[in-house]
Write an enzyme that holds these catalytic residues in place. Structure first.
Site, PDB file in Angstrom:
ATOM      1  N   CYS A   2      60.383  49.261  48.835  1.00  0.00           N
ATOM      2  CA  CYS A   2      59.471  50.176  49.533  1.00  0.00           C
ATOM      3  C   CYS A   2      59.596  49.894  51.023  1.00  0.00           C
ATOM      4  O   CYS A   2      59.929  48.776  51.413  1.00  0.00           O
ATOM      5  CB  CYS A   2      58.012  49.887  49.204  1.00  0.00           C
ATOM      6  SG  CYS A   2      57.530  50.259  47.535  1.00  0.00           S
ATOM      7  N   ARG A  16      54.482  55.397  53.924  1.00  0.00           N
ATOM      8  CA  ARG A  16      55.408  54.510  53.226  1.00  0.00           C
ATOM      9  C   ARG A  16      56.294  55.303  52.273  1.00  0.00           C
ATOM     10  O   ARG A  16      55.983  56.438  51.911  1.00  0.00           O
ATOM     11  CB  ARG A  16      54.602  53.485  52.460  1.00  0.00           C
ATOM     12  CG  ARG A  16      53.641  54.098  51.378  1.00  0.00           C
ATOM     13  CD  ARG A  16      54.145  53.967  49.950  1.00  0.00           C
ATOM     14  NE  ARG A  16      54.503  52.677  49.508  1.00  0.00           N
ATOM     15  CZ  ARG A  16      53.641  51.749  49.084  1.00  0.00           C
ATOM     16  NH1 ARG A  16      52.357  51.998  49.017  1.00  0.00           N
ATOM     17  NH2 ARG A  16      54.080  50.581  48.670  1.00  0.00           N
ATOM     18  N   ASN A  79      55.720  45.499  47.399  1.00  0.00           N
ATOM     19  CA  ASN A  79      56.116  44.369  46.565  1.00  0.00           C
ATOM     20  C   ASN A  79      56.528  43.166  47.391  1.00  0.00           C
ATOM     21  O   ASN A  79      57.237  43.303  48.405  1.00  0.00           O
ATOM     22  CB  ASN A  79      57.308  44.771  45.667  1.00  0.00           C
ATOM     23  CG  ASN A  79      56.846  45.166  44.286  1.00  0.00           C
ATOM     24  OD1 ASN A  79      55.645  45.217  44.012  1.00  0.00           O
ATOM     25  ND2 ASN A  79      57.796  45.438  43.400  1.00  0.00           N
TER      26      ASN A  79
HETATM   27  C1  LIG Z   1      55.402  48.993  42.349  1.00  0.00           C
HETATM   28  C2  LIG Z   1      54.699  49.256  43.699  1.00  0.00           C
HETATM   29  C3  LIG Z   1      55.510  48.618  44.790  1.00  0.00           C
HETATM   30  C4  LIG Z   1      56.834  49.289  44.939  1.00  0.00           C
HETATM   31  C5  LIG Z   1      57.754  48.366  45.644  1.00  0.00           C
HETATM   32  O1  LIG Z   1      57.428  47.652  46.574  1.00  0.00           O
HETATM   33  N1  LIG Z   1      58.978  48.367  45.161  1.00  0.00           N
HETATM   34  C6  LIG Z   1      59.957  47.447  45.639  1.00  0.00           C
HETATM   35  C7  LIG Z   1      60.666  46.813  44.488  1.00  0.00           C
HETATM   36  S1  LIG Z   1      61.476  45.375  45.014  1.00  0.00           S
HETATM   37  O2  LIG Z   1      60.505  44.452  45.549  1.00  0.00           O
HETATM   38  O3  LIG Z   1      62.453  45.733  45.991  1.00  0.00           O
HETATM   39  O4  LIG Z   1      62.102  44.851  43.827  1.00  0.00           O
HETATM   40  C8  LIG Z   1      53.285  48.693  43.760  1.00  0.00           C
HETATM   41  C9  LIG Z   1      52.589  49.128  45.089  1.00  0.00           C
HETATM   42  C10 LIG Z   1      51.107  49.236  44.775  1.00  0.00           C
HETATM   43  C11 LIG Z   1      50.989  48.672  43.368  1.00  0.00           C
HETATM   44  C12 LIG Z   1      49.731  49.073  42.564  1.00  0.00           C
HETATM   45  C13 LIG Z   1      48.453  48.702  43.335  1.00  0.00           C
HETATM   46  O5  LIG Z   1      48.487  47.364  43.787  1.00  0.00           O
HETATM   47  C14 LIG Z   1      47.208  48.960  42.481  1.00  0.00           C
HETATM   48  C15 LIG Z   1      47.262  48.323  41.088  1.00  0.00           C
HETATM   49  C16 LIG Z   1      47.053  46.820  41.149  1.00  0.00           C
HETATM   50  C17 LIG Z   1      47.052  46.203  39.752  1.00  0.00           C
HETATM   51  O6  LIG Z   1      46.871  44.815  39.869  1.00  0.00           O
HETATM   52  C18 LIG Z   1      48.385  46.497  39.060  1.00  0.00           C
HETATM   53  C19 LIG Z   1      48.579  47.995  38.958  1.00  0.00           C
HETATM   54  C20 LIG Z   1      48.538  48.707  40.326  1.00  0.00           C
HETATM   55  C21 LIG Z   1      48.491  50.198  39.986  1.00  0.00           C
HETATM   56  C22 LIG Z   1      49.788  48.364  41.191  1.00  0.00           C
HETATM   57  C23 LIG Z   1      51.092  48.740  40.458  1.00  0.00           C
HETATM   58  C24 LIG Z   1      52.353  48.433  41.322  1.00  0.00           C
HETATM   59  O7  LIG Z   1      52.464  47.052  41.498  1.00  0.00           O
HETATM   60  C25 LIG Z   1      52.269  49.130  42.692  1.00  0.00           C
HETATM   61  C26 LIG Z   1      52.348  50.639  42.449  1.00  0.00           C
END
Ligand SMILES: C[C@H](CCC(=O)NCCS(=O)(=O)O)[C@H]1CC[C@H]2[C@@H]3[C@H](O)C[C@@H]4C[C@H](O)CC[C@]4(C)[C@H]3C[C@H](O)[C@]12C
Length: 324
Positions: A2, A16, A79
């Site tokens: 992200c 974002r 993340n």
């Molecule tokens: C997966 C998302 C982040 C995407 C990201 O950064 N991808 C990069 C991948 S990598 O690092 O390069 O491998 C994160 C951002 C916000 C997160 C959400 C938010 O924090 C809100 C809740 C929080 C809860 O604890 C878990 C579900 C959730 C609904 C999360 C699910 C997931 O972890 C999300 C959607």
């Protein structure tokens, strides 16, 4: 992966890309001022600032990924897997579960001075939302028109970094991301001069040669550099249309097309959505992987003194304007 970015013209913008291999089921969600916010360790907050952002709503609770409040503060969680570490509940602190962090800040802060002060009293805990939704390993960007910070909860505690570039991606930790920018300080939007060996007659054969060396790959370290360069050199008019358009171009430089990031089992990480919030005016703009038309939701077009969440589905599918 992200990437988050801030941008300032006449108004202040924050947004974002949300890159992942699946969607949790997201909605543009407005939390009005009297929605009763239950905080796990801090009790109920009946009245607060209103906010708008992208959230997964579970059991009528807005699990925000990114949002802005009516005072012009914006925040996004990205993340930070392998580096994020949350604390257990501490008796002498304001204990905030990781999934409550965005509402905790946006519900009560009207300036970054207030944010910084709030963070000095806070303990970010790993309290899960539910068995199905355990704590996500994230770090955050928080900003308004005048200030931007990165918040990282790591094994040694909460780290708050000034973020002068207004960009956040994923790993490594923010200090390392900032450090690596030095490797690219000779890049320029202008054509290069021959400092390689002045006695050789080296010429430029293409426009854009000042950016040779700007990393083009999808790693989070490279996206940090690319987005930082594009943002730092961004030029646009002040109008809403010009600002929003330019913002989507900044994040477009780190867009992830399906097929280029294989995460196994036939799955690919893609840019599920890109957001651009006018934090000054409370407008949430977005595009999705399959809908490049910009869609907008304006928080000031709804009754902000209510108690119920106001939710808008994410519009999917390309909207193609035919000309003949
Ligand atoms: C997966 C998302 C982040 C995407 C990201 O950064 N991808 C990069 C991948 S990598 O690092 O390069 O491998 C994160 C951002 C916000 C997160 C959400 C938010 O924090 C809100 C809740 C929080 C809860 O604890 C878990 C579900 C959730 C609904 C999360 C699910 C997931 O972890 C999300 C959607």
């Amino acid at each position: 992966m992200c990437t988050a970015a801030t941008y300032r013209t006449k108004d202040f913008y924050i947004g974002r890309t949300l890159d992942y291999e699946f969607s949790y089921g997201d909605e543009i969600t407005i939390t009005p001022r009297h929605y009763p916010f239950p905080f796990r360790h801090m009790g109920m907050r009946e009245s607060h600032y209103a906010m708008i952002g992208m959230a997964h709503v579970a059991a009528d609770y807005p699990l925000y990924y990114d949002a802005v409040n009516e005072k012009g503060i914006g925040m996004a969680g990205l993340n930070f897997v392998g580096n994020a570490a949350y604390q257990s509940v501490k008796p002498d602190r304001e204990n905030v579960a990781q999934f409550e962090f965005i509402p905790w800040v946006l519900s009560q802060c009207a300036s970054m001075t207030e944010v910084r002060e709030l963070l000095s009293r806070m303990n970010l805990t790993g309290t899960p939302f539910s068995e199905q939704l355990p704590a996500a390993g994230l770090h955050w960007i928080i900003a308004d028109a005048s200030d931007c910070i990165t918040v990282e909860s790591m094994a040694d505690g909460l780290r708050i970094h000034d973020n002068p570039v207004g960009i956040l991606t994923n790993n490594p930790p923010f200090e390392t991301q900032m450090f690596q920018l030095s490797n690219y300080m000779s890049l320029s939007p202008k054509q290069p001069q021959n400092t390689f060996a002045p006695e050789l007659s080296l010429g430029t054969y293409s426009r854009g040669m000042g950016t040779i060396g700007l990393p083009g790959d999808l790693s989070s370290a490279s996206r940090f550099v690319r987005a930082a360069f594009v943002k730092a050199n961004s030029i646009s008019g002040d109008s809403e249309a010009e600002s929003v358009s330019q913002f989507f171009h900044i994040l477009g430089s780190v867009d992830q097309p399906r097929g280029c990031c294989d995460v196994g089992e036939g799955k690919y990480e893609i840019t599920l959505y890109t957001s651009c919030c006018n934090a000054t005016r409370g407008i949430y703009y977005y595009t999705t992987y399959e809908n490049h038309q910009i869609t907008a939701v304006d928080m000031h077009r709804v009754e902000l003194d209510g108690r119920e969440l106001i939710r808008y589905e994410v519009i999917q599918g390309e909207q193609i304007r035919w000309e003949n």
